[in-house]
Each structure stands twice: as C-alpha cells, then as structure tokens.
Motif scaffolding. Structure first.
Motif, PDB file in Angstrom:
ATOM      1  N   GLY A 290      17.781  24.509  51.251  1.00  0.00           N
ATOM      2  CA  GLY A 290      19.211  24.628  51.452  1.00  0.00           C
ATOM      3  C   GLY A 290      19.707  26.017  51.113  1.00  0.00           C
ATOM      4  N   THR A 291      21.011  26.215  51.200  1.00  0.00           N
ATOM      5  CA  THR A 291      21.631  27.499  50.883  1.00  0.00           C
ATOM      6  C   THR A 291      22.524  27.357  49.660  1.00  0.00           C
ATOM      7  OG1 THR A 291      23.523  27.055  52.334  1.00  0.00           O
ATOM      8  CG2 THR A 291      21.607  28.181  53.303  1.00  0.00           C
ATOM      9  N   LEU A 292      22.697  28.451  48.930  1.00  0.00           N
ATOM     10  CA  LEU A 292      23.558  28.467  47.755  1.00  0.00           C
ATOM     11  C   LEU A 292      24.555  29.607  47.928  1.00  0.00           C
ATOM     12  CD1 LEU A 292      24.016  27.093  44.971  1.00  0.00           C
ATOM     13  CD2 LEU A 292      22.658  28.949  43.974  1.00  0.00           C
ATOM     14  N   GLU A 293      25.824  29.269  47.889  1.00  0.00           N
ATOM     15  CA  GLU A 293      26.891  30.241  48.092  1.00  0.00           C
ATOM     16  C   GLU A 293      27.821  30.228  46.891  1.00  0.00           C
ATOM     17  OE1 GLU A 293      30.454  31.152  51.391  1.00  0.00           O
ATOM     18  OE2 GLU A 293      29.420  29.206  51.350  1.00  0.00           O
ATOM     19  N   ARG A 294      28.156  31.410  46.377  1.00  0.00           N
ATOM     20  CA  ARG A 294      29.090  31.500  45.248  1.00  0.00           C
ATOM     21  C   ARG A 294      30.481  31.845  45.768  1.00  0.00           C
ATOM     22  NH1 ARG A 294      31.252  35.496  42.005  1.00  0.00           N
ATOM     23  NH2 ARG A 294      30.039  37.097  43.094  1.00  0.00           N
ATOM     24  N   LYS A 295      31.459  31.068  45.354  1.00  0.00           N
ATOM     25  CA  LYS A 295      32.854  31.326  45.708  1.00  0.00           C
ATOM     26  C   LYS A 295      33.696  31.317  44.435  1.00  0.00           C
ATOM     27  CE  LYS A 295      33.103  29.722  50.492  1.00  0.00           C
ATOM     28  NZ  LYS A 295      33.800  30.927  51.013  1.00  0.00           N
ATOM     29  N   VAL A 296      34.869  31.891  44.521  1.00  0.00           N
ATOM     30  CA  VAL A 296      35.808  31.920  43.393  1.00  0.00           C
ATOM     31  C   VAL A 296      36.972  30.997  43.728  1.00  0.00           C
ATOM     32  CG1 VAL A 296      37.343  33.333  41.988  1.00  0.00           C
ATOM     33  CG2 VAL A 296      35.139  34.259  42.750  1.00  0.00           C
ATOM     34  N   LEU A 297      37.267  30.086  42.808  1.00  0.00           N
ATOM     35  CA  LEU A 297      38.364  29.138  42.988  1.00  0.00           C
ATOM     36  C   LEU A 297      39.418  29.371  41.912  1.00  0.00           C
ATOM     37  CD1 LEU A 297      39.628  26.649  44.358  1.00  0.00           C
ATOM     38  CD2 LEU A 297      38.263  25.225  42.796  1.00  0.00           C
ATOM     39  N   ARG A 306      37.521  30.450  38.460  1.00  0.00           N
ATOM     40  CA  ARG A 306      36.126  30.239  38.085  1.00  0.00           C
ATOM     41  C   ARG A 306      35.251  30.351  39.317  1.00  0.00           C
ATOM     42  NH1 ARG A 306      36.536  25.516  35.073  1.00  0.00           N
ATOM     43  NH2 ARG A 306      38.766  25.952  35.133  1.00  0.00           N
ATOM     44  N   ASP A 307      33.968  30.603  39.043  1.00  0.00           N
ATOM     45  CA  ASP A 307      32.977  30.544  40.106  1.00  0.00           C
ATOM     46  C   ASP A 307      32.634  29.083  40.382  1.00  0.00           C
ATOM     47  OD1 ASP A 307      32.848  33.290  40.249  1.00  0.00           O
ATOM     48  OD2 ASP A 307      31.041  33.461  39.018  1.00  0.00           O
ATOM     49  N   VAL A 308      32.446  28.772  41.660  1.00  0.00           N
ATOM     50  CA  VAL A 308      31.915  27.475  42.057  1.00  0.00           C
ATOM     51  C   VAL A 308      30.790  27.761  43.050  1.00  0.00           C
ATOM     52  CG1 VAL A 308      32.359  25.240  43.108  1.00  0.00           C
ATOM     53  CG2 VAL A 308      34.148  26.350  41.746  1.00  0.00           C
ATOM     54  N   TYR A 309      29.605  27.217  42.754  1.00  0.00           N
ATOM     55  CA  TYR A 309      28.451  27.408  43.624  1.00  0.00           C
ATOM     56  C   TYR A 309      28.354  26.231  44.584  1.00  0.00           C
ATOM     57  CZ  TYR A 309      27.036  31.104  40.423  1.00  0.00           C
ATOM     58  OH  TYR A 309      26.993  32.262  39.663  1.00  0.00           O
ATOM     59  N   ALA A 357      24.701  17.473  49.077  1.00  0.00           N
ATOM     60  CA  ALA A 357      25.261  18.787  48.771  1.00  0.00           C
ATOM     61  C   ALA A 357      25.654  18.822  47.295  1.00  0.00           C
ATOM     62  CB  ALA A 357      26.458  19.080  49.664  1.00  0.00           C
ATOM     63  N   ALA A 358      26.039  20.013  46.816  1.00  0.00           N
ATOM     64  CA  ALA A 358      26.409  20.130  45.403  1.00  0.00           C
ATOM     65  C   ALA A 358      27.519  21.140  45.214  1.00  0.00           C
ATOM     66  CB  ALA A 358      25.206  20.514  44.570  1.00  0.00           C
ATOM     67  N   LEU A 359      28.430  20.796  44.305  1.00  0.00           N
ATOM     68  CA  LEU A 359      29.411  21.727  43.750  1.00  0.00           C
ATOM     69  C   LEU A 359      28.994  21.966  42.306  1.00  0.00           C
ATOM     70  CD1 LEU A 359      32.686  19.904  44.860  1.00  0.00           C
ATOM     71  CD2 LEU A 359      31.738  21.970  45.913  1.00  0.00           C
ATOM     72  N   PRO A 364      35.220  29.335  33.062  1.00  0.00           N
ATOM     73  CA  PRO A 364      35.782  30.680  32.978  1.00  0.00           C
ATOM     74  C   PRO A 364      35.366  31.424  31.716  1.00  0.00           C
ATOM     75  CG  PRO A 364      37.446  29.131  33.712  1.00  0.00           C
ATOM     76  CD  PRO A 364      36.257  28.321  33.307  1.00  0.00           C
ATOM     77  N   SER A 365      35.170  30.679  30.621  1.00  0.00           N
ATOM     78  CA  SER A 365      34.740  31.288  29.355  1.00  0.00           C
ATOM     79  C   SER A 365      34.166  30.192  28.477  1.00  0.00           C
ATOM     80  CB  SER A 365      35.911  31.968  28.642  1.00  0.00           C
ATOM     81  OG  SER A 365      36.846  30.993  28.188  1.00  0.00           O
ATOM     82  N   ASP A 366      33.514  30.617  27.377  1.00  0.00           N
ATOM     83  CA  ASP A 366      32.992  29.612  26.455  1.00  0.00           C
ATOM     84  C   ASP A 366      34.133  28.844  25.790  1.00  0.00           C
ATOM     85  OD1 ASP A 366      33.872  31.807  25.026  1.00  0.00           O
ATOM     86  OD2 ASP A 366      32.280  31.717  23.524  1.00  0.00           O
ATOM     87  N   LEU A 367      35.267  29.508  25.564  1.00  0.00           N
ATOM     88  CA  LEU A 367      36.419  28.828  24.963  1.00  0.00           C
ATOM     89  C   LEU A 367      37.003  27.807  25.929  1.00  0.00           C
ATOM     90  CD1 LEU A 367      38.361  28.519  22.609  1.00  0.00           C
ATOM     91  CD2 LEU A 367      39.739  30.379  23.583  1.00  0.00           C
TER      92      LEU A 367
END
Length: 531
Positions: A290-297, A306-309, A357-359, A364-367
C-alpha cells in the motif's frame, strides 16, 4: 573490657548521680529473659538494658499496663506500649551507646495489675544488613567459587561476548520457565534495568567485589520484552535520573527501536525461544504494498494541528463494500517502532483481514497527548466532527462494524472511550495495555470502567491485551474492564502475554487484534493463540 559486675555498678552509679529514683530500683534485663512484677508491690522496678547505637530491640509485654522507654537519666524517650490498646509487641532502635530503662506504668482502671516483660535477642546494626540471597544462576555460582579461589572474570566475560546477554538458563524440572540474568561489567556505584520484567527499574547486585553486576528473574519461556541498562545512575529520589545513563545492552546484539542508531536512544530486545512469532512485522518480497501519505489536519475545536498518516492498501477502492478501516493513535510509534503499513500489507496479502485502510493520528505535542487521549469530550468531538468527515473526503471510510479504533496505553484508554461515545463510527475497540486506572483528579481510579457500567450496551466488539509484567495498575484494571464488559453482554477477547508496557509486544498484538475483530478469527495463526 568491663566485666558484667563492673558495668552494673557503673550504671547504678550513673543513675544515682542523676538523682533519679530509677537508680534505686533498676534491674538488669537480659535478652531472652522474662521478668515479672505487680503494681501491688510497694516499689516498682525499672528494667535496664545496655545498648549500642543502631541496636534493634524487640520485646513483648503481657498484662494490662503501659511500657515507657527511658534514657540513662531516667527521662522519658517514648511510649512503647499504650496499655489501653491491643498490641503488646514493641520494637525500637537505640540512637546512642549506653543504658536504657524500661518502665511499666499502671492504668487507672487496672491499679493492681501484674505483667511479664521479655526481650528477644538484640540485633546489632552490622547484623541488620541484608544477607545476600543465594545465587540462582548455576553459571554465577560457579564463577563465585572460581573468584574465591583467586580466578579472574576474564573467561566469564569472553563467554558472554560470544553467547550474548541476558544470560538464559534452563530451570530443572520446570520446562515452561527460564532463568534470565541481566549483566553489566564494571560499573562504579550501581546499575539498573530500565524496563525490567518486574515492571520496575530494578537495581542489579554486585558479585562480591568483582566487576560483575547481575539480576536474575524466573520468567515464562515465552517472554518477550525490550529494555535498556543504566549504569551509575545519579543519586537522586527522582526516578527520571535513570534516563541520564540508559542505553542499549552492549552484550546483546538484538536491538529494537534502533532507527537513530544511537545506543542511548535505542533499546535491546529479549525474546525467549517460546515467545510467539511476530510474522507480519517484516516486509515480504512479491506482495502488493500500500501507500502511506502524510497530511496536516487543523482542528477548530481543539485549536491545534497535527499530522495524520493515510495508509491505502493496494487496489483500495473508495466506497467499496467489505473493506476495513483502522483508526490508530500515536503515529510517532505506529509508523516507526510498530511498522503498521507493513503489518497491514502482510495481513491483507494472507487474506487474514479484508483490504483495510488506516488513519494513523499524531499528537501535536507530548503535553497534548496527556490532555487529549485520556477521556476528553472535546477530543471525542474532534474525532467525530472533524477527523472522520475529513477522512471520508480523502476516500478513507468503512462501516462502523468494519472500523477499528486502536491504541496502546493512553491510546487504548482513548479507543475504549471513543467506542462508548461514538459507536456509530467505531464498532471495534482494539486496546493494548489500556490505562484503565485513569480517573479525574480527586476521584478514584477506573472512571471509564464505571462509565461502561452505567451506560446501555452499545454495538461494540473488544480486543483487550495486557502484559503479565505490567503490574496491577494495568493488569488488574484491564481484567476489571473485561469482567464489566462481559457482564454487560459485550463480545470480548482478552489476552495476556508475558510482556511489559512495550511496543515490542504491541507490534504483535496489533495484527492479532485486527484478525480477531474484523478478520478471519477462526483461522488465526499460532502467533495469536497464546493466552
């Protein structure tokens, strides 16, 4: 050296000089001796004992009276026994060299009481040191004998370089167990195992005055864990100081989470021979990938982004029936330590799950992770009102019955919360070592489990995994949730592995959970059968 009589005279003289009546009535009390008296007597004895600093004194007082400890001048030090209470055993530690007095005191309600006083043998400060436990390891016992005869540790360490560590030895008569010994050479002050099988960061012991530091554990022969070693941890009450020196085990060639290549950031891997296989974590030649794409939401509800793959399996068809969707938290780990796209490729290629498929959602941070993943209504709104509609626009969607929300630790807790809040979106909960101990500040632990008790049954299925090395905080609360869910009539598969709070285990639990929830559970391979 004073004779006993000389010491008695010296003590009596000291008490007499002090001007205290104790001197006229003192009586020597020897350890192992029992003495008795009655308050009907005209004059009450004060029982004296000579002690050294650090001596541990234990005794018993029988009778309805109180007992007070006095110093050499007859002044009260502490009340050892309050005769109005039930306990009659007493214990104290001498804070100086010299004479101490034991004085029985009558109760107003028992003015004529009799009593008996006895002391156990006094334990000196030097004798209170813990006796080293017998060595469990046959190899270390042999080394101990060799060292006593003047040998060095060179041969031992050469063997370890060749055979690796931790040292694994069979246990006679117990084929299901192995003796595992963690080792370190030449620390100055201390060594700890970070991520030990006990669930703690345990200290190693030193073998005599040699350069061998060790700690042994009796483990199931199917155990799996990752760990680090921490030599010469700074002296501090802050356990985070262990991180100042944590590193891979230099004697263990098996590594985990080694993407950086830095020995201080990666971990060592221990997998005993009977540990279940993890056949889906390695890329396989000749299968469709499959393919893996990084997007920002961006989220208006949360005020962050945050990033969502987005993982799409080969030949994914948006809107096709029968396909699955995995919604997974903690992208920092589930795109690295746990190779989720590779796992999905292999499961789909074997026909164990439908095209899925997967999300894979980043924090966004450890906090923000600490604020969002424990049950948070606003984060649940983000998932339902922003993330899932956005994912559908990207062509990633499936029916609730084919959608799995998954995560580990706080992510497992969040997954069960999302199922409860939005079963119309998430029909399957895959929880790995979920933090079900969590509760709102000021409230008792286990908030989410109580919510499931109060709520009507929802159309949900569960796969709950926890590790036998995680301790009651995780293990017991996962079992409690299981029992609650079963009592409510939910479909639950709950599994426990000899593992810790560890991505090394979770990379095996993720595929097994997917097979159980949306795959061909009846055809689950042996890797998913251990209970």
């Amino acid at each position: 050296m004073q004779t006993f009589n000389q010491w008695s005279c010296a003590l009596a003289l000291a008490l007499c000089v002090s001007g205290n009546a104790m001197a006229e009535t003192d009586n020597i009390l020897h350890p192992g001796q029992t003495v008795s008296a009655s308050f009907a007597q005209a004059q009450q004895p004060i029982w004296t004992v000579q002690l050294k600093t650090g001596d541990l004194v234990q005794g018993r007082l029988q009778g309805d009276v109180s007992l007070r400890l006095l110093d050499a001048q007859g002044q009260p030090v502490r009340l050892l026994i309050d005769g109005r209470d039930q306990p009659r055993e007493f214990i104290f530690i001498a804070d100086r060299d010299g004479a101490y007095g034991l004085r029985a005191e009558a109760l107003a309600t028992r003015p004529q009481a009799t009593y008996a006083l006895s002391l156990k043998p006094v334990i000196s400060a030097s004798a209170q040191k813990r006796t080293a436990a017998p060595l469990q390891s046959p190899t270390l016992r042999a080394l101990q004998q060799q060292l006593a005869q003047g040998a060095s540790t060179e041969t031992f360490w050469k063997d370890r370089q060749q055979q690796g560590a931790p040292m694994v030895e069979a246990v006679e008569g117990k084929p299901g167990l192995s003796l595992v010994t963690f080792l370190w050479r030449g620390a100055r002050n201390n060594v700890r195992v970070f991520g030990a099988p006990s669930g703690n960061h345990d200290e190693l012991q030193r073998l005599g005055d040699s350069d061998v530091w060790f700690r042994s554990y009796l483990l199931p022969a199917s155990a799996r864990l990752s760990y680090q070693m921490a030599p010469d941890v700074p002296a501090s009450d802050d356990r985070r100081m262990i991180l100042a020196s944590t590193q891979r085990d230099p004697l263990n060639p098996n590594r985990f989470a080694d993407g950086s290549g830095d020995p201080f950031l990666s971990r060592s891997r221990l997998e005993l021979p009977a540990a279940p296989a993890q056949p889906w974590v390695a890329e396989r030649p000749g299968i469709a990938r499959g393919t893996l794409e990084r997007k920002v939401l961006s989220s208006k509800l949360l005020g962050n982004e945050r990033d969502v793959y987005l993982y799409r399996p080969a030949q994914w068809q948006a809107g096709a029936k029968g396909q699955g969707l995995l919604v997974l938290f903690d992208a920092h780990a589930y795109t690295r330590q746990v190779p989720t796209p590779t796992i999905l490729d292999n499961l789909i290629a074997e026909g164990l799950i439908p095209p899925t498929a997967a999300l894979i959602i980043a924090n966004p941070s450890d906090l923000s992770r600490q604020q969002e993943l424990p049950p948070n209504p606003q984060f649940a709104r983000f998932m339902a009102e922003e993330l899932m509609p956005w994912a559908r626009q990207q062509g990633l969607a499936a029916s609730a019955a084919r959608t799995v929300v998954a995560g580990s630790s706080y992510g497992g807790l969040a997954s069960a919360y999302m199922g409860l809040k939005h079963p119309e979106l998430f029909g399957n909960v895959l929880s790995m070592s979920g933090s079900y101990w969590w509760g709102h500040e000021g409230e008792e632990p286990g908030w989410l489990t109580r919510e499931y008790v109060k709520s009507p049954k929802q159309p949900l299925r569960f796969y709950l995994q926890s590790g036998l090395f995680e301790g009651p905080k995780i293990l017991d609360t996962n079992r409690h949730l299981r029992d609650v869910l079963l009592a409510k009539g939910y479909a639950v598969e709950q599994v426990e592995y000899p593992a810790g709070h560890d991505y090394l285990q979770w990379r095996g639990s993720l595929p097994c959970g997917l097979i159980s929830l949306i795959g061909k559970a009846a055809q689950a391979p042996e890797a998913c059968q251990l209970r």
